[in-house]
Design an enzyme around this catalytic site. Structure first.
Site, mmCIF file in Angstrom:
data_model
loop_
_atom_site.group_PDB
_atom_site.id
_atom_site.type_symbol
_atom_site.label_atom_id
_atom_site.label_comp_id
_atom_site.label_asym_id
_atom_site.label_seq_id
_atom_site.Cartn_x
_atom_site.Cartn_y
_atom_site.Cartn_z
ATOM 1 N N ASN A 389 0.828 -1.195 0.000
ATOM 2 C CA ASN A 389 0.000 0.000 0.000
ATOM 3 C C ASN A 389 0.867 1.251 0.000
ATOM 4 O O ASN A 389 1.004 1.921 -1.028
ATOM 5 C CB ASN A 389 -0.941 -0.027 1.207
ATOM 6 C CG ASN A 389 -1.945 1.095 1.189
ATOM 7 O OD1 ASN A 389 -1.837 2.024 0.397
ATOM 8 N ND2 ASN A 389 -2.933 1.030 2.047
ATOM 9 N N ASP A 390 1.481 1.541 1.118
ATOM 10 C CA ASP A 390 2.209 2.803 1.218
ATOM 11 C C ASP A 390 3.378 2.895 0.236
ATOM 12 O O ASP A 390 3.706 3.977 -0.235
ATOM 13 C CB ASP A 390 2.723 2.989 2.646
ATOM 14 C CG ASP A 390 1.567 3.025 3.642
ATOM 15 O OD1 ASP A 390 0.544 3.641 3.294
ATOM 16 O OD2 ASP A 390 1.683 2.441 4.722
ATOM 17 N N VAL A 391 3.978 1.753 -0.096
ATOM 18 C CA VAL A 391 5.151 1.804 -0.977
ATOM 19 C C VAL A 391 4.759 2.025 -2.433
ATOM 20 O O VAL A 391 5.620 2.142 -3.297
ATOM 21 C CB VAL A 391 6.019 0.534 -0.864
ATOM 22 C CG1 VAL A 391 6.591 0.410 0.536
ATOM 23 C CG2 VAL A 391 5.246 -0.713 -1.231
#
Lengths: 463, 99
Positions: A389-391
């Protein structure tokens, strides 16, 4: 055994630890490095055993059996996905042991005439303080990663000021302790305050930053152990503790750099606190989320030329690495070019994804590091995001208001289309919105990563 | 002082891949605190308080040592499985992008 002989023999573990660190820095020898470290530890324990003589030997044996037994069982049983919290736990108990040594030493020397000298008092106060922070901080980190408490940052008004004052009080009390008011209860108060500080200090830090925090606390424990060595006038403690303190600090900085974030930012930025503005912006984009069935996705994959898998923590949670490998093999049979794009901090530890995919025997050349993978997305048909997700959050590139702005990401949105396998629309571990999901190129395949993978494998086979 | 220098020097270049095992390895090394706890527990003429504290110290310290080394070994085991004869090459590849 004389002290001199013991000190000479202590050189063996010291050299072993240095070699262990050296070897651990190189993938080819890393495992041997760990074994050398363990052997050094054994020597240190045996030398100490002989030196301290037979007093209370049975208590030492029982203590070791309990602690060692627990450590061995816990470390053997734990799943690969739960490794980070295990490291936090073992780090915490080490810090706790250092604090206990401080307590015991103060207790022992207080009744003596002349009371402790100032340097010993200083060492006791410091190792009590640092060891305790490391203990309680690590326990909170453990609880967060184990999802016993929510992983998202817990913040409240006046938090930084409150924490700072608490630390100031602890330090002030420590100074009082050093400067002559040497009462045992004072150290108890310091330890109590430090426990609270450790908890409050880690609570506001988001789960995505936990590895950095654990690494920092690891360095703390090393420092506390080294200071404990001064109290006991034991060289091996001083040197090994310092070694860990220094290398742990450096490692913390390197991890921070891999995430392109300064340590101060990690510790005080309350990373992952959804800033009201950013969240509102994401929603007001009016983007809609398109979800797809496994059949749709299977068709997309099977008729693509090039598919890039982007694994993340969801893959680890679902233990889907073997299924990912199976799907990749199937696609390769159909003539699809397959590779894996590994973000350096995907998962919850740097290198987490490499470990998992290696376990599934993914061919090494297919694993692409971020710098290698990013230019490839332009000619990729489907980027299959498995629980990351965040990456892959484009906000890190575009949205200055985002807490992760500036973090290097995998540019999956350069691909022709993006498929995101995700359990639900909940924000990721860092707790921030991801506009990628609202991108018209993106389709979502909701569900547990492993189940989705199994479905995809079946559907691709049926085609 | 020398230990600090060595600590910095020894790990100044580590591939990202190995950050976690290295963290875990250093974590195991500070389990040396066990030695300190043994010394405390072995002191003669201690009262009940010192008993309890020293004993707890030994329990926690040995958990740190054993758990730390075993966890690290399990992590590194994963790397080894990959391509046993070619492991060194794999490593140097990662090193270049460790940045």
């Amino acid at each position: 055994m004389s002290t001199n002989l013991a000190n000479l023999l202590y050189l063996i573990p010291i050299v072993a630890f240095i070699l262990a660190l050296r070897f651990l820095s190189n993938p080819a020898h890393a495992r041997r490095g760990n074994q050398i470290g363990a052997a050094g530890m054994l020597v240190a324990v045996v030398v100490t055993w002989i030196q301290v003589g037979s007093t209370s030997w049975w208590a030492i044996v029982i203590g070791m059996a309990i602690g060692g037994g627990f450590g061995a069982v816990a470390a053997r049983r734990v799943k690969m996905t739960a490794m980070p919290q295990m490291v936090a736990l073992f780090n915490g108990v080490g810090g706790g042991a250092a604090a206990l040594i401080a307590l015991a030493e103060l207790h022992r020397i207080l009744p003596e005439p002349g009371r402790p000298k100032i340097d010993i008092a200083l060492a006791i106060a410091l190792s009590g303080l640092i060891g305790t922070i490391s203990f309680s901080g690590s326990m909170v980190a453990f609880a967060k990663l184990q999802e016993l408490i929510q992983g998202r940052p817990i913040t409240y008004p006046g938090q930084k000021l409150g924490n700072l004052s608490l630390l100031a009080v602890c330090v002030a009390l420590s100074i009082t302790l050093v400067s002559g008011v040497q009462d045992e209860w004072l150290l108890w108060v310091v330890i109590g305050g430090a426990t609270l500080f450790g908890v409050l200090f880690v609570l506001p830090i988001g789960g995505a930053d936990m590895p950095v925090v654990i690494s920092l606390l690891n360095a703390f424990t090393g420092l506390a152990v080294a200071i404990g060595g001064f109290e006991l006038e034991n060289n091996v403690l001083i040197v090994a503790g310092m070694l860990v303190g220094a290398s742990g600090t450096l490692l913390t900085l390197m991890m921070g750099r891999a995430m392109n974030r300064s340590i101060a930012n990690v510790l005080f930025g309350a990373f992952g606190q959804v800033s009201a503005g950013a969240a509102a912006a994401a929603e007001s984009d009016g983007g809609t989320v398109r979800s797809a069935t496994a059949e749709d996705v299977a068709v997309m994959l099977a008729y693509a030329h090039k598919v890039v898998f982007v694994p993340g923590y969801g893959l680890a949670v679902a233990q889907a690495q073997h299924d990912v490998r199976q799907l990749a093999d199937l696609l390769e049979e159909k003539g699809v070019e397959v590779s894996y794009a590994i973000h350096p901090v995907a998962g919850r530890m740097p290198g987490h994804m490499n470990v998992l995919l290696a376990e599934a025997n993914v061919p090494y050349p297919q694993l692409k590091e971020m710098d290698e993978a990013n230019p490839e997305f332009g000619r990729t048909d489907v980027a299959l995001v498995v629980g990351a997700n965040d990456v892959v959050n484009p906000d890190a590139r575009n949205n200055q208001g985002s807490p992760i702005y500036g973090m290097p990401i995998l540019n999956v949105d350069d691909a022709q289309s993006v498929v995101v396998l995700k359990r639900s629309m909940n924000p990721g571990f860092a707790g921030i919105e991801n506009p990628l999901f609202y991108n018209p190129k993106t389709v979502m395949l909701f569900g547990d990563a492993k189940e989705s993978m199994v479905k995809l494998i079946e559907d691709v086979k049926d085609l | 002082m020398l230990a600090i220098f060595l600590g910095f020097e020894v790990i100044s270049k580590v591939p990202t891949l190995l950050h976690t095992p290295l963290m875990s390895g250093t974590n195991a090394i500070h389990g040396i605190v066990l030695v300190g706890a043994m010394i405390v527990l072995a002191q003669p003429d201690k009262d009940a308080f010192a008993w309890v504290v020293g004993f707890l110290g030994v329990v926690l310290g040995s958990a740190n040592v054993v758990g730390g080394f075993v966890v690290t070994d399990r992590m590194l085991e994963m790397f080894k499985k990959r391509e046993p004869p070619k492991a060194p090459d794999a490593g140097s590849d990662d090193g270049t992008s460790a940045g």
